[in-house]
Motif scaffolding. Sequence first.
Motif, PDB file in Angstrom:
ATOM      1  N   HIS A 285      10.040  -5.021   9.008  1.00 54.67           N
ATOM      2  CA  HIS A 285       9.400  -3.711   8.875  1.00 54.67           C
ATOM      3  C   HIS A 285      10.085  -2.890   7.794  1.00 54.67           C
ATOM      4  N   SER A 286       9.291  -2.280   6.910  1.00 48.18           N
ATOM      5  CA  SER A 286       9.779  -1.324   5.919  1.00 48.18           C
ATOM      6  C   SER A 286      10.753  -2.012   4.953  1.00 48.18           C
ATOM      7  N   ASP A 309       4.326  -2.562   7.015  1.00 49.69           N
ATOM      8  CA  ASP A 309       4.502  -1.289   6.306  1.00 49.69           C
ATOM      9  C   ASP A 309       5.656  -1.366   5.304  1.00 49.69           C
ATOM     10  N   TRP A 311       8.266  -1.386   2.337  1.00 42.85           N
ATOM     11  CA  TRP A 311       8.802  -0.524   1.280  1.00 42.85           C
ATOM     12  C   TRP A 311       9.148  -1.446   0.111  1.00 42.85           C
ATOM     13  N   ASN A 331      -0.201  -2.641   7.304  1.00 42.28           N
ATOM     14  CA  ASN A 331       0.242  -1.306   6.901  1.00 42.28           C
ATOM     15  C   ASN A 331      -0.200  -0.235   7.891  1.00 42.28           C
ATOM     16  N   SER A 332       0.535   0.870   7.876  1.00 39.71           N
ATOM     17  CA  SER A 332       0.091   2.055   8.604  1.00 39.71           C
ATOM     18  C   SER A 332      -0.812   2.885   7.705  1.00 39.71           C
ATOM     19  N   PHE A 335       1.655   6.108   5.853  1.00 40.79           N
ATOM     20  CA  PHE A 335       2.907   5.952   5.106  1.00 40.79           C
ATOM     21  C   PHE A 335       2.699   5.551   3.655  1.00 40.79           C
ATOM     22  N   GLN A 336       1.695   4.733   3.380  1.00 35.56           N
ATOM     23  CA  GLN A 336       1.595   4.097   2.076  1.00 35.56           C
ATOM     24  C   GLN A 336       1.134   5.063   0.972  1.00 35.56           C
ATOM     25  N   HIS A 364       4.437   5.419   9.966  1.00 37.69           N
ATOM     26  CA  HIS A 364       5.445   4.398   9.640  1.00 37.69           C
ATOM     27  C   HIS A 364       6.208   3.945  10.883  1.00 37.69           C
ATOM     28  N   GLN A 365       6.422   4.875  11.822  1.00 44.71           N
ATOM     29  CA  GLN A 365       7.197   4.548  13.015  1.00 44.71           C
ATOM     30  C   GLN A 365       6.324   4.029  14.156  1.00 44.71           C
TER      31      GLN A 365
END
Length: 442
Positions: A285-286, A309, A311, A331-332, A335-336, A364-365
């Motif tokens: 994640h991330s 999601d 990064w 993805n959320s 967030f993107q 994102h969370q």
Amino acid sequence: MSAPALRRLVRAAPLRGVSDRPLCGSGLKRKWNSLLSAVMGNSSCHNALGIPAAKGPHQVGCTDLMVGHTVQGTFFRLYYPCQTSEGFEKPDWVPCREYFNGLADFMKISRSLSERIFNYLFGSYKIPAAYNAPFKPGEKYPVVIFSHGLGAFRTLYSAICAELASQGFVVAAVEHRDESASATFYYKERSEAQPKPPGKRENFRPVSDNLEEQWMYYRPLKTGEREFPLRNKQVKQRADECIRALDLLFDINAGKSVENVLESEFDFTTLENGMDLCRIAIMGHSFGGATVIECLCKEVRFKCGVALDTWMFPLDEEMFPDVKQPLFFINSEKFQWAGNIIRMKKLDSAFIPRKMITIKGTVHQSFPDFTFLTGNWIGRILKLKGEIDPHIAMDLCNHASLAFLQRHLSLNKDFNQWDHLIEGKDDNLIPGTNITIPQSSM
């Protein structure tokens, strides 16, 4: 977690009254109780919160393994199908106060104040797995290595990891030592001149009395420091740590003796020949999503990757053509941004499966466990909850991941019942992305 929002909450709320006069004694206690009531909504809401139990056919066990006591060693929480969960305790979601301190440092808030709030909010929660329960033999389980996000640690994605284990996977959730975790630890050897202090509390008992806990906390950027060189170095180390964890599982599966630095009742020899090491995936994640891509580039034993999601910032774009395995971006909605999606799109291929979906109403969370542990009000303020029911969002994430894993690990399961989710065919999904990408940028 939204650090600025929580900082504002914990700094302002408990220290001043309505009249903005400092509080003390019973006034402070009343204000503190009011804050806790506001944070949690009410006690019945508190009791209703918790990390959901896994839904697959297997009961789930978990244990911790640390091999090599130094910072260069390997440390992960292992989730696996277990024989029985009766008589085995569920471990604390946050293992000890040092992890609360790490979260406080990461969010730049007072340790003493945040420890009380975090302990109230999250201190009673348990991971939905039986600690040190015996491994369930009888079949060879595929393997997933899981990489956590920035400021997280190995226990914060237990809803995902336990669900995978309940569906017949062995999952190693790595705790990274690249200074991107909010907290982690290793050991150093005591010299003869430094005997163990009598009565010293240790969170995790090492097998040797000559070892002493050393805590490592999140390293923020220094003044004037450029972020890319740091994050790029970290993502490379993270990938190496995931690969070392995989190497360790190969040794265990081959029956080689591994020495756990931590005292443990779990018998790792029972895992011999219990893993299907032709079917291995990487998931994260991330920052962990970036780690997924770095791992796919570095290690061909990973047959596919699921990036939650992601990064993309830490990655060298030059390595994208070296990613030859199937990759699934989940993805959320909130967030993107265009630049991040453009970098994901640079991994598109006419020959290698690349899939992307977006879960409506998520933030994102919505992927870590935090989303299940706060009421709606505080969850929205801290951006730990989106507009969608977190259980629905997690089911969509898990089911889509399982369908993708079955497809690209060639599993003989029924996860293909969720194949439509890979294509974004659900009322709560968007095929691809909700972000508008200028055609000129592609």
